[in-house]
Write a protein that holds these residues in place. Structure first.
Motif, PDB file in Angstrom:
ATOM      1  N   UNK A  70       0.833  -1.205   0.000  1.00  0.00           N
ATOM      2  CA  UNK A  70       0.000   0.000   0.000  1.00  0.00           C
ATOM      3  C   UNK A  70       0.870   1.258   0.000  1.00  0.00           C
ATOM      4  N   UNK A  71       1.931   1.258   0.793  1.00  0.00           N
ATOM      5  CA  UNK A  71       2.852   2.401   0.808  1.00  0.00           C
ATOM      6  C   UNK A  71       3.521   2.585  -0.546  1.00  0.00           C
ATOM      7  N   UNK A  72       3.987   1.492  -1.126  1.00  0.00           N
ATOM      8  CA  UNK A  72       4.683   1.552  -2.410  1.00  0.00           C
ATOM      9  C   UNK A  72       3.772   2.110  -3.496  1.00  0.00           C
ATOM     10  N   UNK A  73       2.540   1.634  -3.529  1.00  0.00           N
ATOM     11  CA  UNK A  73       1.619   2.013  -4.595  1.00  0.00           C
ATOM     12  C   UNK A  73       0.773   3.236  -4.252  1.00  0.00           C
ATOM     13  N   UNK A  74       0.938   3.765  -3.057  1.00  0.00           N
ATOM     14  CA  UNK A  74       0.190   4.961  -2.666  1.00  0.00           C
ATOM     15  C   UNK A  74      -1.299   4.713  -2.558  1.00  0.00           C
ATOM     16  N   UNK A  75      -1.656   3.586  -1.967  1.00  0.00           N
ATOM     17  CA  UNK A  75      -3.063   3.234  -1.832  1.00  0.00           C
ATOM     18  C   UNK A  75      -3.306   2.686  -0.427  1.00  0.00           C
ATOM     19  N   UNK A  76      -4.455   2.075  -0.216  1.00  0.00           N
ATOM     20  CA  UNK A  76      -4.802   1.567   1.108  1.00  0.00           C
ATOM     21  C   UNK A  76      -4.630   0.045   1.185  1.00  0.00           C
TER      22      UNK A  76
END
Length: 188
Positions: free
Chosen positions: A159-165
Motif C-alpha cells: 500500500x505504501x509503495x503504490x500509494x493506496x490503502x
C-alpha cells in the motif's frame, strides 16, 4: 565499511542505518543497500516491463533516484519499501515509453534444473504462460501480485509503495489472483 549479513544477525547494520548513512553520501552504505535489494528490484522491474534492457535502465534510474533522494527519506517506511516505490514509478514511466513484447525470461532468473529434461520444458512453458498472463493484468494488479507473491511484501508495505490503502491492495490482489487462476486454468 565491510559487507555485513543482510539477515539481521549480530553485527549487521540495519537498512535504516544504511539509508541514513547513504543520505550523508556514504557510498559504502549505499552499495550495501544495493547489494541487499538490487536483485529483488531487478526481478520485480523485469516482470513489470518484460524486457531485460528496459529493466536494466529502469533499475539504474531507480538507483540514481534513490542516491539523489535519500536526503528526503523520512523513515516512514523501510528503505526496501521506499526503493520498491521508486522502482514502481520508474517501471510505469518506462512502460509508457516502450511497447511490451512477451518473451522468455533471461536464463539467470531461472534456477538451474536438477530434474528430467521433459519436466524442464513443462516448467519453462509454465513460466512463459505465467509471464504472458501477468502482462494481461492491469499495471496496479500486476504490481500488487508481484510485490506480494514474488517479493513477499506485506499488504501495508505494498500500500505504501503504490500509494493506496490496505483494503485496495487486498482487492487488487483478489482480482489479480482470480484473473490469473482463470487464465492459467489449463495448467492445473
Amino acid at each position: 565499511m565491510e559487507p555485513l549479513d543482510a539477515r539481521g544477525g549480530s553485527g549487521t547494520v540495519s537498512d535504516l542505518l544504511l539509508a541514513r548513512r547513504a543520505a550523508l553520501r556514504d557510498r559504502d552504505a549505499f552499495t550495501q543497500l544495493v547489494d541487499r535489494h538490487g536483485p529483488a528490484l531487478y526481478r520485480y522491474v523485469l516482470r513489470m516491463v518484460h524486457d531485460p534492457e528496459v529493466a536494466a535502465d529502469c533499475l539504474q534510474d531507480t538507483l540514481v533516484a534513490a542516491w539523489t533522494g535519500f536526503a528526503e527519506f523520512r523513515g516512514e517506511s523501510t528503505p526496501r519499501t521506499w526503493l520498491f516505490g521508486i522502482a514502481t514509478r520508474q517501471a510505469y514511466r518506462h512502460r509508457s515509453r516502450v511497447a511490451l513484447q512477451p518473451g522468455p525470461l533471461p536464463d539467470d532468473l531461472v534456477e538451474p534444473a536438477t530434474h528430467r529434461p521433459d519436466q524442464d520444458a513443462v516448467d519453462s512453458a509454465l513460466v512463459e504462460a505465467l509471464d504472458i498472463a501477468l502482462l494481461g493484468l492491469p499495471p496496479l494488479q500486476r504490481s500488487c501480485w508481484l510485490l506480494r507473491e514474488i517479493e513477499g511484501l506485506h499488504y501495508a508495505e505494498i500500500a505504501l509503495i503504490l500509494g493506496t490503502t490496505h483494503d485496495a491492495v487486498r482487492g487488487l490482489l483478489h482480482r489479480a489472483r482470480s484473473t490469473l487462476a482463470e487464465t492459467m486454468e489449463g495448467w492445473r
